[in-house]
Write a protein that holds these residues in place. Structure first.
Motif, PDB file in Angstrom:
ATOM      1  N   GLY A   1       0.906  -1.313  -0.064  1.00 45.01           N
ATOM      2  CA  GLY A   1      -0.097   0.007  -0.005  1.00 45.01           C
ATOM      3  C   GLY A   1       0.836   1.313  -0.176  1.00 45.01           C
ATOM      4  O   GLY A   1       2.049   1.216   0.494  1.00 45.01           O
ATOM      5  N   THR A   2       0.293   2.445  -0.351  1.00 44.31           N
ATOM      6  CA  THR A   2       1.005   3.638  -0.303  1.00 44.31           C
ATOM      7  C   THR A   2       1.199   4.011   1.139  1.00 44.31           C
ATOM      8  O   THR A   2       1.718   5.151   1.368  1.00 44.31           O
ATOM      9  CB  THR A   2       0.395   4.828  -1.374  1.00 44.31           C
ATOM     10  OG1 THR A   2      -0.883   5.258  -0.590  1.00 44.31           O
ATOM     11  CG2 THR A   2       0.220   4.133  -2.700  1.00 44.31           C
ATOM     12  N   ILE A   3       0.329   3.758   1.930  1.00 47.49           N
ATOM     13  CA  ILE A   3       0.290   4.047   3.331  1.00 47.49           C
ATOM     14  C   ILE A   3       0.483   3.039   4.364  1.00 47.49           C
ATOM     15  O   ILE A   3      -0.026   1.776   3.895  1.00 47.49           O
ATOM     16  CB  ILE A   3      -0.955   5.112   3.728  1.00 47.49           C
ATOM     17  CG1 ILE A   3      -2.157   4.553   3.170  1.00 47.49           C
ATOM     18  CG2 ILE A   3      -0.687   6.213   3.247  1.00 47.49           C
ATOM     19  CD1 ILE A   3      -3.331   5.260   3.908  1.00 47.49           C
TER      20      ILE A   3
ATOM     21  N   ARG B   1      -2.242  -0.668   5.060  1.00 50.78           N
ATOM     22  CA  ARG B   1      -2.802  -0.839   3.882  1.00 50.78           C
ATOM     23  C   ARG B   1      -2.103  -1.783   2.940  1.00 50.78           C
ATOM     24  O   ARG B   1      -0.840  -1.740   2.825  1.00 50.78           O
ATOM     25  CB  ARG B   1      -3.129   0.343   2.925  1.00 50.78           C
ATOM     26  CG  ARG B   1      -4.220   1.219   3.677  1.00 50.78           C
ATOM     27  CD  ARG B   1      -5.509   0.750   3.066  1.00 50.78           C
ATOM     28  NE  ARG B   1      -6.573   1.756   3.149  1.00 50.78           N
ATOM     29  CZ  ARG B   1      -7.298   1.937   4.495  1.00 50.78           C
ATOM     30  NH1 ARG B   1      -7.098   1.323   5.461  1.00 50.78           N
ATOM     31  NH2 ARG B   1      -8.388   2.914   4.429  1.00 50.78           N
TER      32      ARG B   1
ATOM     33  N   GLN C   1      -2.768  -2.999  -1.457  1.00 53.12           N
ATOM     34  CA  GLN C   1      -3.374  -2.676  -2.706  1.00 53.12           C
ATOM     35  C   GLN C   1      -3.500  -3.857  -3.398  1.00 53.12           C
ATOM     36  O   GLN C   1      -2.638  -4.525  -3.686  1.00 53.12           O
ATOM     37  CB  GLN C   1      -2.580  -1.698  -3.604  1.00 53.12           C
ATOM     38  CG  GLN C   1      -2.993  -0.227  -3.574  1.00 53.12           C
ATOM     39  CD  GLN C   1      -1.907   0.602  -4.513  1.00 53.12           C
ATOM     40  OE1 GLN C   1      -1.403   0.242  -5.423  1.00 53.12           O
ATOM     41  NE2 GLN C   1      -1.738   1.790  -4.276  1.00 53.12           N
ATOM     42  N   PRO C   2      -4.781  -4.089  -3.887  1.00 49.95           N
ATOM     43  CA  PRO C   2      -4.915  -5.098  -4.898  1.00 49.95           C
ATOM     44  C   PRO C   2      -4.184  -4.927  -6.062  1.00 49.95           C
ATOM     45  O   PRO C   2      -4.176  -3.547  -6.497  1.00 49.95           O
ATOM     46  CB  PRO C   2      -6.421  -4.978  -5.390  1.00 49.95           C
ATOM     47  CG  PRO C   2      -7.131  -4.272  -4.139  1.00 49.95           C
ATOM     48  CD  PRO C   2      -6.091  -3.457  -3.561  1.00 49.95           C
ATOM     49  N   TYR C   3      -3.533  -5.837  -6.710  1.00 45.98           N
ATOM     50  CA  TYR C   3      -2.897  -5.753  -7.732  1.00 45.98           C
ATOM     51  C   TYR C   3      -2.820  -6.789  -8.816  1.00 45.98           C
ATOM     52  O   TYR C   3      -2.875  -7.819  -8.544  1.00 45.98           O
ATOM     53  CB  TYR C   3      -1.199  -5.338  -7.266  1.00 45.98           C
ATOM     54  CG  TYR C   3      -0.120  -5.087  -8.335  1.00 45.98           C
ATOM     55  CD1 TYR C   3      -0.302  -3.904  -9.021  1.00 45.98           C
ATOM     56  CD2 TYR C   3       0.477  -6.264  -8.875  1.00 45.98           C
ATOM     57  CE1 TYR C   3       0.776  -3.677 -10.186  1.00 45.98           C
ATOM     58  CE2 TYR C   3       1.523  -5.934  -9.987  1.00 45.98           C
ATOM     59  CZ  TYR C   3       1.557  -4.699 -10.356  1.00 45.98           C
ATOM     60  OH  TYR C   3       2.452  -4.469 -11.496  1.00 45.98           O
ATOM     61  N   LEU C   4      -2.891  -6.128 -10.123  1.00 45.81           N
ATOM     62  CA  LEU C   4      -2.897  -7.199 -11.106  1.00 45.81           C
ATOM     63  C   LEU C   4      -1.451  -7.505 -11.966  1.00 45.81           C
ATOM     64  O   LEU C   4      -1.155  -6.329 -12.577  1.00 45.81           O
ATOM     65  CB  LEU C   4      -4.165  -7.088 -12.017  1.00 45.81           C
ATOM     66  CG  LEU C   4      -5.536  -7.621 -11.686  1.00 45.81           C
ATOM     67  CD1 LEU C   4      -6.008  -6.681 -10.528  1.00 45.81           C
ATOM     68  CD2 LEU C   4      -6.387  -7.457 -12.842  1.00 45.81           C
ATOM     69  N   ALA C   5      -0.921  -8.560 -11.728  1.00 48.20           N
ATOM     70  CA  ALA C   5       0.536  -8.586 -12.259  1.00 48.20           C
ATOM     71  C   ALA C   5       0.054  -9.296 -13.881  1.00 48.20           C
ATOM     72  O   ALA C   5      -0.464 -10.597 -13.985  1.00 48.20           O
ATOM     73  CB  ALA C   5       1.200  -9.490 -11.706  1.00 48.20           C
TER      74      ALA C   5
ATOM     75  N   GLU D   1       6.334  -7.792 -13.290  1.00 50.33           N
ATOM     76  CA  GLU D   1       5.468  -7.210 -12.607  1.00 50.33           C
ATOM     77  C   GLU D   1       5.061  -7.800 -11.170  1.00 50.33           C
ATOM     78  O   GLU D   1       4.676  -7.344 -10.282  1.00 50.33           O
ATOM     79  CB  GLU D   1       4.000  -6.989 -13.185  1.00 50.33           C
ATOM     80  CG  GLU D   1       3.883  -5.785 -14.436  1.00 50.33           C
ATOM     81  CD  GLU D   1       2.684  -5.685 -14.881  1.00 50.33           C
ATOM     82  OE1 GLU D   1       2.561  -4.502 -15.708  1.00 50.33           O
ATOM     83  OE2 GLU D   1       1.955  -6.391 -15.097  1.00 50.33           O
TER      84      GLU D   1
ATOM     85  N   PHE E   1     -12.199  -9.329  -7.748  1.00 47.22           N
ATOM     86  CA  PHE E   1     -11.380  -8.983  -8.991  1.00 47.22           C
ATOM     87  C   PHE E   1     -11.449 -10.079 -10.070  1.00 47.22           C
ATOM     88  O   PHE E   1     -10.959  -9.762 -11.146  1.00 47.22           O
ATOM     89  CB  PHE E   1     -10.173  -8.241  -8.504  1.00 47.22           C
ATOM     90  CG  PHE E   1     -10.128  -7.147  -7.622  1.00 47.22           C
ATOM     91  CD1 PHE E   1     -10.618  -5.918  -8.039  1.00 47.22           C
ATOM     92  CD2 PHE E   1     -10.117  -7.394  -6.268  1.00 47.22           C
ATOM     93  CE1 PHE E   1     -10.752  -4.779  -7.047  1.00 47.22           C
ATOM     94  CE2 PHE E   1      -9.827  -6.556  -5.454  1.00 47.22           C
ATOM     95  CZ  PHE E   1     -10.409  -5.053  -5.914  1.00 47.22           C
TER      96      PHE E   1
ATOM     97  N   ALA F   1     -19.497   0.974  -0.465  1.00 48.19           N
ATOM     98  CA  ALA F   1     -17.970   0.129  -0.564  1.00 48.19           C
ATOM     99  C   ALA F   1     -18.260  -1.322   0.026  1.00 48.19           C
ATOM    100  O   ALA F   1     -17.634  -2.169  -0.496  1.00 48.19           O
ATOM    101  CB  ALA F   1     -17.141   1.063   0.509  1.00 48.19           C
TER     102      ALA F   1
ATOM    103  N   ASP G   1     -19.534  -3.156  -2.840  1.00 47.62           N
ATOM    104  CA  ASP G   1     -18.577  -3.296  -4.094  1.00 47.62           C
ATOM    105  C   ASP G   1     -17.377  -4.154  -3.776  1.00 47.62           C
ATOM    106  O   ASP G   1     -16.834  -4.408  -4.975  1.00 47.62           O
ATOM    107  CB  ASP G   1     -18.420  -1.824  -4.360  1.00 47.62           C
ATOM    108  CG  ASP G   1     -19.580  -0.683  -4.989  1.00 47.62           C
ATOM    109  OD1 ASP G   1     -20.479  -1.703  -5.421  1.00 47.62           O
ATOM    110  OD2 ASP G   1     -19.312   0.314  -4.910  1.00 47.62           O
ATOM    111  N   ILE G   2     -16.839  -4.285  -2.443  1.00 56.63           N
ATOM    112  CA  ILE G   2     -15.781  -5.264  -2.342  1.00 56.63           C
ATOM    113  C   ILE G   2     -16.299  -6.603  -2.213  1.00 56.63           C
ATOM    114  O   ILE G   2     -15.363  -7.280  -2.212  1.00 56.63           O
ATOM    115  CB  ILE G   2     -14.801  -4.607  -0.943  1.00 56.63           C
ATOM    116  CG1 ILE G   2     -13.543  -5.250  -0.950  1.00 56.63           C
ATOM    117  CG2 ILE G   2     -15.766  -4.926   0.144  1.00 56.63           C
ATOM    118  CD1 ILE G   2     -12.877  -4.584  -2.048  1.00 56.63           C
TER     119      ILE G   2
ATOM    120  N   ALA H   1     -13.727  -2.547   4.479  1.00 56.98           N
ATOM    121  CA  ALA H   1     -13.966  -1.379   3.357  1.00 56.98           C
ATOM    122  C   ALA H   1     -14.565  -0.221   3.873  1.00 56.98           C
ATOM    123  O   ALA H   1     -14.278   0.704   3.369  1.00 56.98           O
ATOM    124  CB  ALA H   1     -14.570  -1.990   2.206  1.00 56.98           C
TER     125      ALA H   1
END
Lengths: 326, 344
Positions: free
Chosen positions: A31-33, A36, A38-42, A47, A64, A221, A224-225, A277
């Motif tokens: 995460g950026t903080i 956290r 972050q979901p990530y698609l490689a 990647e 996802f 949220a 949606d999650i 969420a």
């Protein structure tokens, strides 16, 4: 030092993409903080170096994967693997297009609990995110007055509520596992979550429910999650006819939550993503716990354990034990 | 206007005087979710909090409630919408963070642009609200107000700015209302004023640059609109409304008419709406110009960092409060998005 699970996830993902076995790997990145992920698609082996596993992978990656028609690998702990099974059953995913990178889970941590322990101060750094169940995390930061803090917190004190009572910490389907299996349950009593609601009379239940959801801002949220919420048009977004009012009146807010809970009853894996969420810190499980218990005890159904099993609320049996169904 | 000094010991008396004229609201720790700071009416004898970072929800709801009844009819024989009687209390928002006050000043330019675009509902509430700011001496790691036309000691939109000096507050009146609030306070000493400036300097220095926007102005709208980057952002965006709801400058709404089943009574309600929701742009024809998720995600960032600057030069639709960074369920970080728009 890179954690063992992170290392193994990257290696598995890299191999799958390099061999052309899947088109994409759905995992988490840093995460950026702090607190956290972050979901990530490689999509490429390179990647995959961004993939991680931490104690804050608290969303639900099945969301996802849902509806995708390409070949996907999903990094999945116990609850997420059960949602993948559910999605296969409901034809949102084809098993042959899915590769599960299984993660034996030690329980995710609750960002709000960490912040409560630091008296609402913003955590600027997080150190030690060990993979031992009873480990500690170290968080530090400063408050608005410039007073700084460092706190060592026991993982068990800041775990997400659903992770205390988790019944299936190991993935129930996995094409490969990234670590040795862990104790199957987290040790907490899942039936105890619903117990207070069973003691309350109707009036008290309603009062508690009203209070729990009064801060809802209808950002959706939670919906949606959630991997169960994949309707092309949600009933709250349907405008012709409009089923649900759009205002903040309690009746409109409550209608949304009650209907959503019933849509999910018998399918919910108690993954806790909705609670994680929620930007308002609403404890959604106060609404779902009794529904889940009823499904478990009345029909002996544990959602997502088997991609073939019909969810009980989607089936009818002539020998249904309840009078009004006969 | 002269700087004044307010000792924290005499705060209760100061607030008591203000209470005679205003209902006072201030950020407080939430009783249900202790990690959350919320806006609450400050009760008598309650001491305001000076240590909070910022409220989870911005104060925009004071001018723009999430649900607001605009008109009502109650006579089935004559279903004519009539204005609703509203609260007329004068309100004081205490300890507003400068980014939020700057956001409300920006929203004035949206809701009340000119005589023909003059939102009476916003204006009426704005007119009866005064704001006392609390400067940020220690901005949090998600803050980037200094790069979003605001700053930790920004005075825009405030009537009075307080700077926490420890056991005393430096009070800087900024409007006639602020001047009258501070009228009874002693003048600040030169060293207090210097200390305030020093704290401002230090707060600015503590905030490293995190975004780059230098190319955004020159890049054409279509160039930004067609960035391949949007495809990547939208993959993990769940299209919830969290970022827009916690944002102090997001202002989109939907207006609904509601009636009782027999049509006897009815009302017109304005509710917050958001660009991430498919219904937001759905046409009656069934066509949806932003039918794809990627288009909806793009809209939020393009609106803030391209469409608004095109209409209002040197303005952006963001004050760098960092709420969306902290509260996005999937940690989409607007700072990354801005940088990608700038470079991508």
């Amino acid at each position: 030092m890179m954690h063992q699970r992170t290392q193994a996830i990257r290696a598995a993902a890299r191999k799958l993409l390099a061999q052309g076995r899947v088109d994409v790997v759905i995992g988490y990145t840093q995460g950026t903080i702090p607190l956290r992920a972050q979901p990530y698609l490689a999509y490429t082996p390179e990647e995959c170096d961004r993939l991680i596993w931490s104690s804050f992978c608290g969303g639900n990656l099945a969301t996802f994967a849902s509806g995708r028609t390409d070949r996907v690998a999903v990094v999945a702990q116990g609850c997420v693997s059960r949602n993948l099974n559910g999605l296969i059953h409901e034809k949102r995913l084809r098993r042959e297009n899915l590769y599960v990178i299984g993660v034996p889970c030690l329980g995710m941590l609750d960002q709000r609990k960490v912040e409560t322990k630091t008296a609402g101060r913003i955590v600027a750094t997080l150190e030690n995110d060990p993979e031992e169940d009873m480990g500690e995390i170290t968080v530090s930061g400063c408050d608005a007055a410039g007073e700084c803090f460092t706190e060592r917190l026991k993982r068990r004190d800041v775990k997400r509520d659903n992770c205390y009572t988790c019944m299936h910490r190991n993935p129930v389907i996995a094409d490969e596992m990234v670590a040795e299996p862990v104790t199957e349950t987290a040790g907490g009593d899942i039936n105890a979550v619903a117990a207070p609601w069973e003691r309350f009379d109707a009036e008290r239940r309603w009062a508690e429910f009203t209070k729990t959801f009064e801060d809802c801002i209808r950002c959706y949220a939670c919906r949606d999650i959630c991997p169960l919420c994949y309707c092309t048009t949600c009933f709250t977004d349907e405008s012709d006819p409009q089923w649900c009012g759009k205002t903040q009146d309690p009746a409109d807010v409550q209608t949304f939550h009650i209907l959503r809970a019933f849509h999910c009853a018998g399918r919910c894996t108690d993954c806790g993503a909705c609670e994680t969420a929620c930007p308002q810190g609403i404890r959604m499980r106060r609404l779902t716990s009794k529904l889940e218990k009823d499904v478990r005890t009345l029909w002996g159904h544990d959602p997502g354990m088997d991609s073939e099993a019909e969810p009980p609320l989607a089936t009818y049996r002539p020998d249904d034990p309840q009078e009004h169904f006969k | 206007m002269r700087h004044r000094i307010l000792s924290k010991d005499s705060l209760a008396g100061f607030l008591e005087e203000l209470r005679a004229e205003y209902t006072v609201f201030a950020p407080r720790q939430d009783t249900k979710v202790p990690s959350k700071t919320v806006w609450k009416e400050l009760q008598q004898d309650e001491v305001p909090d000076f240590r909070f970072v910022n409220t989870d929800m911005s104060p925009k709801h004071f001018m723009f409630p999430q649900s607001e009844c605009m008109l009502r009819y109650e006579d089935p024989a004559a279903p004519v919408l009539a204005p609703v009687e509203h609260d007329s209390r004068k309100r004081l928002l205490l300890n507003v963070r400068p980014c939020d006050a700057r956001a409300l000043a920006f929203m004035d330019t949206v809701f009340c642009q000119d005589q023909r675009t003059n939102d009476a509902y916003w204006q009426e509430k704005r007119n009866r609200t005064v704001m006392v700011g609390l400067a940020c001496n220690n901005p949090c790691p998600t803050c980037f107000c200094h790069q979003a036309n605001s700053g930790p000691h920004d005075e825009t939109g405030l009537d009075l700015l307080l700077v926490d000096l420890g056991n005393r507050l430096l009070a800087k009146p900024l409007t006639e209302a602020g001047k009258s609030m501070a009228a009874g306070l002693p003048d600040a000493e030169e060293e207090d004023i210097l200390r305030g400036k020093e704290l401002m300097q230090r707060a600015h220095e503590a905030m490293p640059p995190v975004i780059a926007t230098d190319n955004l102005e020159h890049r054409t709208l279509l160039e930004l609109y067609n960035l391949p980057y949007w495809k990547r952002v939208c993959e993990t965006c769940i299209n919830c409304g969290t970022c827009t709801f916690v944002c102090p400058t997001c202002h989109c709404f939907d207006i609904q008419d509601e009636t009782t089943p027999d049509g006897g009574k009815g009302r017109r309600v304005r509710n917050w709406d958001f660009c991430m929701a498919p219904l937001f742009t759905l046409h009656t024809s069934g066509h949806n110009p932003r039918g794809e998720k990627a288009a909806r995600v793009r809209q939020r960032f393009m609106h803030k960092y391209k469409y608004i600057p095109m209409r209002q030069p040197a303005e952006v639709g963001c004050v760098g409060c960092g709420r969306c960074v902290r509260l996005c369920p999937v940690n989409i970080d607007i700072r990354d998005v801005i940088n990608a728009m700038n470079q991508g």
